[in-house]
Design a protein around this motif. Sequence first.
Motif, PDB file in Angstrom:
ATOM      1  N   ALA A  37       0.875  -1.176   0.000  1.00 58.17           N
ATOM      2  CA  ALA A  37       0.000   0.000   0.000  1.00 58.17           C
ATOM      3  C   ALA A  37       0.905   1.216   0.000  1.00 58.17           C
ATOM      4  O   ALA A  37       2.021   1.175   0.527  1.00 58.17           O
ATOM      5  N   GLY A  38       0.432   2.294  -0.594  1.00 57.05           N
ATOM      6  CA  GLY A  38       1.209   3.525  -0.553  1.00 57.05           C
ATOM      7  C   GLY A  38       1.342   4.172  -1.908  1.00 57.05           C
ATOM      8  O   GLY A  38       0.834   3.679  -2.906  1.00 57.05           O
ATOM      9  N   GLY A  39       2.037   5.291  -1.876  1.00 56.60           N
ATOM     10  CA  GLY A  39       2.246   6.066  -3.089  1.00 56.60           C
ATOM     11  C   GLY A  39       3.715   6.314  -3.327  1.00 56.60           C
ATOM     12  O   GLY A  39       4.564   5.526  -2.929  1.00 56.60           O
ATOM     13  N   ALA A  40       4.004   7.451  -3.934  1.00 61.64           N
ATOM     14  CA  ALA A  40       5.376   7.770  -4.309  1.00 61.64           C
ATOM     15  C   ALA A  40       6.263   8.069  -3.100  1.00 61.64           C
ATOM     16  O   ALA A  40       7.428   7.706  -3.079  1.00 61.64           O
ATOM     17  N   ASP A  41       5.708   8.734  -2.068  1.00 59.36           N
ATOM     18  CA  ASP A  41       6.515   9.156  -0.930  1.00 59.36           C
ATOM     19  C   ASP A  41       6.507   8.190   0.240  1.00 59.36           C
ATOM     20  O   ASP A  41       7.437   8.191   1.047  1.00 59.36           O
ATOM     21  N   SER A  42       5.461   7.403   0.385  1.00 59.59           N
ATOM     22  CA  SER A  42       5.399   6.479   1.512  1.00 59.59           C
ATOM     23  C   SER A  42       4.799   5.163   1.056  1.00 59.59           C
ATOM     24  O   SER A  42       4.021   5.107   0.103  1.00 59.59           O
ATOM     25  N   ARG A  43       5.195   4.100   1.745  1.00 60.39           N
ATOM     26  CA  ARG A  43       4.650   2.788   1.414  1.00 60.39           C
ATOM     27  C   ARG A  43       4.777   1.848   2.611  1.00 60.39           C
ATOM     28  O   ARG A  43       5.625   2.031   3.473  1.00 60.39           O
ATOM     29  N   ILE A  44       3.910   0.862   2.606  1.00 61.89           N
ATOM     30  CA  ILE A  44       3.932  -0.218   3.575  1.00 61.89           C
ATOM     31  C   ILE A  44       3.894  -1.507   2.775  1.00 61.89           C
ATOM     32  O   ILE A  44       3.055  -1.673   1.889  1.00 61.89           O
ATOM     33  N   GLU A  45       4.815  -2.403   3.087  1.00 59.84           N
ATOM     34  CA  GLU A  45       4.884  -3.671   2.375  1.00 59.84           C
ATOM     35  C   GLU A  45       4.989  -4.815   3.367  1.00 59.84           C
ATOM     36  O   GLU A  45       5.697  -4.721   4.357  1.00 59.84           O
ATOM     37  N   VAL A  46       4.278  -5.889   3.073  1.00 68.84           N
ATOM     38  CA  VAL A  46       4.332  -7.119   3.859  1.00 68.84           C
ATOM     39  C   VAL A  46       4.845  -8.196   2.918  1.00 68.84           C
ATOM     40  O   VAL A  46       4.294  -8.388   1.830  1.00 68.84           O
ATOM     41  N   GLN A  47       5.897  -8.891   3.338  1.00 73.28           N
ATOM     42  CA  GLN A  47       6.471  -9.911   2.476  1.00 73.28           C
ATOM     43  C   GLN A  47       7.073 -11.029   3.313  1.00 73.28           C
ATOM     44  O   GLN A  47       7.443 -10.817   4.465  1.00 73.28           O
ATOM     45  N   PRO A  48       7.197 -12.213   2.731  1.00 72.83           N
ATOM     46  CA  PRO A  48       7.876 -13.292   3.430  1.00 72.83           C
ATOM     47  C   PRO A  48       9.363 -12.964   3.566  1.00 72.83           C
ATOM     48  O   PRO A  48       9.933 -12.265   2.716  1.00 72.83           O
ATOM     49  N   ASN A  49       9.972 -13.439   4.633  1.00 73.16           N
ATOM     50  CA  ASN A  49      11.419 -13.278   4.779  1.00 73.16           C
ATOM     51  C   ASN A  49      12.142 -14.206   3.799  1.00 73.16           C
ATOM     52  O   ASN A  49      13.188 -13.865   3.279  1.00 73.16           O
ATOM     53  N   ALA A  50      11.559 -15.375   3.543  1.00 72.11           N
ATOM     54  CA  ALA A  50      12.156 -16.324   2.602  1.00 72.11           C
ATOM     55  C   ALA A  50      11.789 -15.915   1.174  1.00 72.11           C
ATOM     56  O   ALA A  50      10.619 -15.812   0.826  1.00 72.11           O
ATOM     57  N   LEU A  51      12.815 -15.666   0.379  1.00 72.69           N
ATOM     58  CA  LEU A  51      12.632 -15.256  -1.015  1.00 72.69           C
ATOM     59  C   LEU A  51      13.068 -16.391  -1.934  1.00 72.69           C
ATOM     60  O   LEU A  51      14.051 -17.074  -1.647  1.00 72.69           O
ATOM     61  N   PRO A  52      12.375 -16.575  -3.047  1.00 72.82           N
ATOM     62  CA  PRO A  52      12.779 -17.638  -3.969  1.00 72.82           C
ATOM     63  C   PRO A  52      14.185 -17.372  -4.510  1.00 72.82           C
ATOM     64  O   PRO A  52      14.469 -16.306  -5.044  1.00 72.82           O
ATOM     65  N   GLY A  53      15.061 -18.348  -4.349  1.00 74.19           N
ATOM     66  CA  GLY A  53      16.433 -18.208  -4.835  1.00 74.19           C
ATOM     67  C   GLY A  53      16.592 -18.769  -6.229  1.00 74.19           C
ATOM     68  O   GLY A  53      15.778 -19.572  -6.698  1.00 74.19           O
ATOM     69  N   ASP A  54      17.654 -18.359  -6.893  1.00 73.58           N
ATOM     70  CA  ASP A  54      17.929 -18.831  -8.250  1.00 73.58           C
ATOM     71  C   ASP A  54      18.266 -20.318  -8.297  1.00 73.58           C
ATOM     72  O   ASP A  54      18.046 -20.976  -9.307  1.00 73.58           O
ATOM     73  N   ASP A  55      18.807 -20.828  -7.204  1.00 78.64           N
ATOM     74  CA  ASP A  55      19.264 -22.217  -7.170  1.00 78.64           C
ATOM     75  C   ASP A  55      18.203 -23.182  -6.634  1.00 78.64           C
ATOM     76  O   ASP A  55      18.498 -24.330  -6.347  1.00 78.64           O
ATOM     77  N   GLY A  56      16.963 -22.712  -6.482  1.00 74.37           N
ATOM     78  CA  GLY A  56      15.903 -23.555  -5.952  1.00 74.37           C
ATOM     79  C   GLY A  56      15.808 -23.512  -4.432  1.00 74.37           C
ATOM     80  O   GLY A  56      14.871 -24.035  -3.856  1.00 74.37           O
ATOM     81  N   GLU A  57      16.787 -22.932  -3.798  1.00 75.76           N
ATOM     82  CA  GLU A  57      16.781 -22.758  -2.347  1.00 75.76           C
ATOM     83  C   GLU A  57      16.324 -21.340  -2.026  1.00 75.76           C
ATOM     84  O   GLU A  57      16.643 -20.395  -2.745  1.00 75.76           O
ATOM     85  N   ASP A  58      15.595 -21.202  -0.926  1.00 72.02           N
ATOM     86  CA  ASP A  58      15.145 -19.874  -0.513  1.00 72.02           C
ATOM     87  C   ASP A  58      16.302 -19.075   0.077  1.00 72.02           C
ATOM     88  O   ASP A  58      17.166 -19.627   0.764  1.00 72.02           O
ATOM     89  N   ASP A  59      16.318 -17.774  -0.211  1.00 69.60           N
ATOM     90  CA  ASP A  59      17.245 -16.830   0.395  1.00 69.60           C
ATOM     91  C   ASP A  59      16.441 -15.996   1.380  1.00 69.60           C
ATOM     92  O   ASP A  59      15.226 -15.841   1.235  1.00 69.60           O
ATOM     93  N   LEU A  60      17.106 -15.442   2.388  1.00 68.38           N
ATOM     94  CA  LEU A  60      16.420 -14.597   3.354  1.00 68.38           C
ATOM     95  C   LEU A  60      16.608 -13.126   3.012  1.00 68.38           C
ATOM     96  O   LEU A  60      17.725 -12.683   2.755  1.00 68.38           O
ATOM     97  N   TYR A  61      15.511 -12.375   3.021  1.00 73.10           N
ATOM     98  CA  TYR A  61      15.575 -10.935   2.811  1.00 73.10           C
ATOM     99  C   TYR A  61      16.327 -10.285   3.977  1.00 73.10           C
ATOM    100  O   TYR A  61      17.108  -9.377   3.784  1.00 73.10           O
ATOM    101  N   ALA A  62      16.045 -10.774   5.189  1.00 77.90           N
ATOM    102  CA  ALA A  62      16.717 -10.275   6.403  1.00 77.90           C
ATOM    103  C   ALA A  62      17.457 -11.448   7.045  1.00 77.90           C
ATOM    104  O   ALA A  62      16.975 -12.053   8.003  1.00 77.90           O
ATOM    105  N   PRO A  63      18.646 -11.792   6.515  1.00 82.15           N
ATOM    106  CA  PRO A  63      19.361 -12.966   7.028  1.00 82.15           C
ATOM    107  C   PRO A  63      19.771 -12.834   8.501  1.00 82.15           C
ATOM    108  O   PRO A  63      20.019 -13.837   9.162  1.00 82.15           O
TER     109      PRO A  63
END
Length: 107
Positions: free
Chosen positions: A43-69
């Motif tokens: 949600a949000g516009g150009a100046d502010s935003r709020i985002e909800v996302q999983p910490n586990a991100l799809p990795g290129d190698d088939g393994e998940d990477d962490l956004y916040a390791p």
Amino acid sequence: MTDHHTYGTSTHSAKALARLITDRLGLLLTERESDYRGVYYRAGGADSRIEVQPNALPGDDGEDDLYAPEHPAIRVLLLTTTPTPDAALQARLGSIEGLVHLNHEPW
């Protein structure tokens, strides 16, 4: 100056947290999908935003990477960006059970 906060939870799913944010803040977070981030909510516009996302991100190698390791036990992240510090927003987010403030970065 931009104010950025990161929160995390292992209590709520991304969809459940997005619903809580909608209820508490009156913002509609829309579901989006990205090859890099997976399914996330925004949600949000150009100046502010709020985002909800999983910490586990799809990795290129088939393994998940962490956004916040540095926080491997956190399943879901809430990222806020506002043009200036917003104490009211931070207080409302702080009232959500199971949501922990992880980081603050003034840019």
